[in-house]
Design a protein around this motif. Structure first.
Motif, PDB file in Angstrom:
ATOM      1  N   LEU A  28       0.811  -1.195   0.000  1.00 57.15           N
ATOM      2  CA  LEU A  28       0.000   0.000   0.000  1.00 57.15           C
ATOM      3  C   LEU A  28       0.850   1.252   0.000  1.00 57.15           C
ATOM      4  O   LEU A  28       0.574   2.188  -0.749  1.00 57.15           O
ATOM      5  CB  LEU A  28      -0.915   0.006   1.230  1.00 57.15           C
ATOM      6  CG  LEU A  28      -2.317  -0.533   1.041  1.00 57.15           C
ATOM      7  CD1 LEU A  28      -3.037  -0.689   2.347  1.00 57.15           C
ATOM      8  CD2 LEU A  28      -3.097   0.297   0.084  1.00 57.15           C
ATOM      9  N   ILE A  29       1.880   1.283   0.820  1.00 57.04           N
ATOM     10  CA  ILE A  29       2.738   2.471   0.889  1.00 57.04           C
ATOM     11  C   ILE A  29       3.426   2.709  -0.448  1.00 57.04           C
ATOM     12  O   ILE A  29       3.448   3.823  -0.953  1.00 57.04           O
ATOM     13  CB  ILE A  29       3.768   2.335   2.033  1.00 57.04           C
ATOM     14  CG1 ILE A  29       3.035   2.346   3.382  1.00 57.04           C
ATOM     15  CG2 ILE A  29       4.788   3.462   1.982  1.00 57.04           C
ATOM     16  CD1 ILE A  29       3.897   1.970   4.557  1.00 57.04           C
ATOM     17  N   ALA A  30       3.969   1.646  -1.034  1.00 58.66           N
ATOM     18  CA  ALA A  30       4.662   1.787  -2.318  1.00 58.66           C
ATOM     19  C   ALA A  30       3.720   2.277  -3.406  1.00 58.66           C
ATOM     20  O   ALA A  30       4.117   3.042  -4.283  1.00 58.66           O
ATOM     21  CB  ALA A  30       5.300   0.462  -2.729  1.00 58.66           C
ATOM     22  N   SER A  31       2.460   1.869  -3.357  1.00 55.50           N
ATOM     23  CA  SER A  31       1.512   2.266  -4.394  1.00 55.50           C
ATOM     24  C   SER A  31       1.175   3.750  -4.325  1.00 55.50           C
ATOM     25  O   SER A  31       0.690   4.320  -5.293  1.00 55.50           O
ATOM     26  CB  SER A  31       0.233   1.445  -4.268  1.00 55.50           C
ATOM     27  OG  SER A  31      -0.481   1.834  -3.104  1.00 55.50           O
ATOM     28  N   LYS A  32       1.409   4.381  -3.205  1.00 51.48           N
ATOM     29  CA  LYS A  32       1.119   5.808  -3.042  1.00 51.48           C
ATOM     30  C   LYS A  32       2.243   6.688  -3.601  1.00 51.48           C
ATOM     31  O   LYS A  32       2.100   7.887  -3.684  1.00 51.48           O
ATOM     32  CB  LYS A  32       0.891   6.140  -1.553  1.00 51.48           C
ATOM     33  CG  LYS A  32      -0.302   5.424  -0.958  1.00 51.48           C
ATOM     34  CD  LYS A  32      -1.593   5.896  -1.575  1.00 51.48           C
ATOM     35  CE  LYS A  32      -2.787   5.261  -0.881  1.00 51.48           C
ATOM     36  NZ  LYS A  32      -4.037   5.761  -1.385  1.00 51.48           N
ATOM     37  N   ARG A  33       3.348   6.078  -3.966  1.00 47.90           N
ATOM     38  CA  ARG A  33       4.458   6.816  -4.573  1.00 47.90           C
ATOM     39  C   ARG A  33       4.131   7.052  -6.045  1.00 47.90           C
ATOM     40  O   ARG A  33       3.281   6.374  -6.613  1.00 47.90           O
ATOM     41  CB  ARG A  33       5.764   6.012  -4.445  1.00 47.90           C
ATOM     42  CG  ARG A  33       6.113   5.560  -3.027  1.00 47.90           C
ATOM     43  CD  ARG A  33       6.512   6.667  -2.145  1.00 47.90           C
ATOM     44  NE  ARG A  33       7.752   7.234  -2.658  1.00 47.90           N
ATOM     45  CZ  ARG A  33       8.366   8.249  -2.125  1.00 47.90           C
ATOM     46  NH1 ARG A  33       7.870   8.829  -1.072  1.00 47.90           N
ATOM     47  NH2 ARG A  33       9.477   8.708  -2.631  1.00 47.90           N
ATOM     48  N   PRO A  34       4.805   8.009  -6.682  1.00 42.90           N
ATOM     49  CA  PRO A  34       4.522   8.274  -8.103  1.00 42.90           C
ATOM     50  C   PRO A  34       5.124   7.197  -9.011  1.00 42.90           C
ATOM     51  O   PRO A  34       6.167   7.389  -9.626  1.00 42.90           O
ATOM     52  CB  PRO A  34       5.160   9.645  -8.332  1.00 42.90           C
ATOM     53  CG  PRO A  34       6.255   9.723  -7.312  1.00 42.90           C
ATOM     54  CD  PRO A  34       5.767   8.936  -6.122  1.00 42.90           C
ATOM     55  N   VAL A  35       4.486   6.050  -9.059  1.00 40.47           N
ATOM     56  CA  VAL A  35       4.944   4.947  -9.901  1.00 40.47           C
ATOM     57  C   VAL A  35       3.810   4.496 -10.804  1.00 40.47           C
ATOM     58  O   VAL A  35       2.633   4.658 -10.466  1.00 40.47           O
ATOM     59  CB  VAL A  35       5.454   3.743  -9.060  1.00 40.47           C
ATOM     60  CG1 VAL A  35       6.660   4.125  -8.223  1.00 40.47           C
ATOM     61  CG2 VAL A  35       4.359   3.185  -8.176  1.00 40.47           C
ATOM     62  N   THR A  36       4.174   3.936 -11.929  1.00 41.40           N
ATOM     63  CA  THR A  36       3.173   3.436 -12.866  1.00 41.40           C
ATOM     64  C   THR A  36       2.443   2.243 -12.289  1.00 41.40           C
ATOM     65  O   THR A  36       1.213   2.162 -12.347  1.00 41.40           O
ATOM     66  CB  THR A  36       3.842   3.045 -14.197  1.00 41.40           C
ATOM     67  OG1 THR A  36       4.557   4.181 -14.676  1.00 41.40           O
ATOM     68  CG2 THR A  36       2.828   2.598 -15.210  1.00 41.40           C
ATOM     69  N   ALA A  37       3.218   1.293 -11.744  1.00 43.89           N
ATOM     70  CA  ALA A  37       2.604   0.081 -11.206  1.00 43.89           C
ATOM     71  C   ALA A  37       3.479  -0.534 -10.128  1.00 43.89           C
ATOM     72  O   ALA A  37       4.703  -0.407 -10.162  1.00 43.89           O
ATOM     73  CB  ALA A  37       2.379  -0.939 -12.322  1.00 43.89           C
ATOM     74  N   VAL A  38       2.817  -1.191  -9.208  1.00 40.37           N
ATOM     75  CA  VAL A  38       3.478  -1.995  -8.191  1.00 40.37           C
ATOM     76  C   VAL A  38       3.015  -3.421  -8.441  1.00 40.37           C
ATOM     77  O   VAL A  38       1.809  -3.682  -8.546  1.00 40.37           O
ATOM     78  CB  VAL A  38       3.087  -1.548  -6.764  1.00 40.37           C
ATOM     79  CG1 VAL A  38       3.649  -2.507  -5.726  1.00 40.37           C
ATOM     80  CG2 VAL A  38       3.549  -0.125  -6.495  1.00 40.37           C
ATOM     81  N   HIS A  39       3.965  -4.341  -8.564  1.00 42.74           N
ATOM     82  CA  HIS A  39       3.627  -5.753  -8.755  1.00 42.74           C
ATOM     83  C   HIS A  39       3.865  -6.464  -7.437  1.00 42.74           C
ATOM     84  O   HIS A  39       4.939  -6.372  -6.851  1.00 42.74           O
ATOM     85  CB  HIS A  39       4.507  -6.375  -9.850  1.00 42.74           C
ATOM     86  CG  HIS A  39       4.157  -5.884 -11.210  1.00 42.74           C
ATOM     87  ND1 HIS A  39       3.302  -6.565 -12.042  1.00 42.74           N
ATOM     88  CD2 HIS A  39       4.540  -4.764 -11.877  1.00 42.74           C
ATOM     89  CE1 HIS A  39       3.170  -5.891 -13.168  1.00 42.74           C
ATOM     90  NE2 HIS A  39       3.903  -4.801 -13.092  1.00 42.74           N
ATOM     91  N   SER A  40       2.846  -7.178  -6.985  1.00 40.98           N
ATOM     92  CA  SER A  40       2.919  -7.910  -5.736  1.00 40.98           C
ATOM     93  C   SER A  40       2.696  -9.391  -6.037  1.00 40.98           C
ATOM     94  O   SER A  40       1.798  -9.748  -6.802  1.00 40.98           O
ATOM     95  CB  SER A  40       1.836  -7.390  -4.783  1.00 40.98           C
ATOM     96  OG  SER A  40       1.826  -8.144  -3.596  1.00 40.98           O
ATOM     97  N   PHE A  41       3.502 -10.240  -5.407  1.00 35.87           N
ATOM     98  CA  PHE A  41       3.396 -11.686  -5.611  1.00 35.87           C
ATOM     99  C   PHE A  41       3.010 -12.322  -4.287  1.00 35.87           C
ATOM    100  O   PHE A  41       3.723 -12.203  -3.299  1.00 35.87           O
ATOM    101  CB  PHE A  41       4.719 -12.252  -6.145  1.00 35.87           C
ATOM    102  CG  PHE A  41       5.026 -11.746  -7.524  1.00 35.87           C
ATOM    103  CD1 PHE A  41       4.654 -12.467  -8.640  1.00 35.87           C
ATOM    104  CD2 PHE A  41       5.643 -10.515  -7.698  1.00 35.87           C
ATOM    105  CE1 PHE A  41       4.891 -11.979  -9.915  1.00 35.87           C
ATOM    106  CE2 PHE A  41       5.890 -10.016  -8.970  1.00 35.87           C
ATOM    107  CZ  PHE A  41       5.509 -10.753 -10.078  1.00 35.87           C
ATOM    108  N   GLU A  42       1.872 -12.993  -4.295  1.00 37.50           N
ATOM    109  CA  GLU A  42       1.331 -13.628  -3.094  1.00 37.50           C
ATOM    110  C   GLU A  42       1.049 -15.089  -3.385  1.00 37.50           C
ATOM    111  O   GLU A  42       0.347 -15.409  -4.352  1.00 37.50           O
ATOM    112  CB  GLU A  42       0.045 -12.919  -2.655  1.00 37.50           C
ATOM    113  CG  GLU A  42      -0.707 -13.583  -1.535  1.00 37.50           C
ATOM    114  CD  GLU A  42       0.127 -13.786  -0.277  1.00 37.50           C
ATOM    115  OE1 GLU A  42       0.211 -14.944   0.196  1.00 37.50           O
ATOM    116  OE2 GLU A  42       0.711 -12.802   0.219  1.00 37.50           O
ATOM    117  N   ALA A  43       1.590 -15.973  -2.558  1.00 39.37           N
ATOM    118  CA  ALA A  43       1.402 -17.406  -2.763  1.00 39.37           C
ATOM    119  C   ALA A  43       0.018 -17.886  -2.333  1.00 39.37           C
ATOM    120  O   ALA A  43      -0.549 -18.769  -2.962  1.00 39.37           O
ATOM    121  CB  ALA A  43       2.476 -18.188  -2.012  1.00 39.37           C
TER     122      ALA A  43
END
Length: 169
Positions: A1-16
């Motif tokens: 969530l914190i990373a997604s609030k930064r000015p980035v195009t996309a955050v990729h998260s990998f969850e098993a």
């Protein structure tokens, strides 16, 4: 969530754990997060056939390891895709890695091609990987040109950066 609030195009998260995917999407929606892509997959040095993921009644005990807790605690066994970490990184081209993979860091991170990464935040699990595993993580980072950055590191969470801001004595 914190990373997604930064000015980035996309955050990729990998969850098993496939049982967490819906919850993660709901959490993102409730917080106005729309730039996170959640993958139900495991990253490994090489792609393979799907593997068993043991979902336990105690959610925090869920893992790839069948052993470790009482067998009666297993709620379900789910098949999870295993992706090649380098092929995945070549596809999504991340600039930063945030990693909490419960002890797999000693096996996976030395296999990673760090080209393009400017920083990495790693939670170490020395209780499982021991001193040799911790050393393997640090050596992989240093070999990739990423240096330990103590200002942002805290206890078992270590930060590595390609460059540091100017430091005046």
């Amino acid at each position: 969530l914190i990373a997604s609030k930064r000015p980035v195009t996309a955050v990729h998260s990998f969850e098993a754990n496939p049982h967490l995917i819906g919850y993660i999407h709901k959490l993102h929606a409730e917080n106005g997060v729309s730039n996170v892509i959640v993958h139900n997959a495991i990253l490994a040095p090489k792609a393979s056939e799907p593997v068993d993921f043991y979902v336990r009644k105690n959610l925090l005990a869920s893992s790839l390891d069948r052993m470790g807790t009482d067998e009666s605690d297993i709620a379900s066994i789910e098949q999870v895709a295993v992706r090649d970490i380098n092929a995945t990184f070549a596809e999504i081209r991340p600039s930063m890695l945030v990693c909490d993979i419960e002890g797999a860091e000693a096996d996976i991170l030395p296999a990673l091609d760090y080209d393009g990464l400017r920083a990495a935040v790693i939670e170490l699990h020395p209780q499982w990987i021991g001193p040799n595993g911790v050393r393997a993580v640090f050596e992989a980072m240093h070999a990739a040109g990423l240096s330990y950055f103590p200002r942002w590191s805290h206890r078992k969470v270590v930060v590595f950066r390609r460059s540091w801001p100017d430091v005046t004595p």
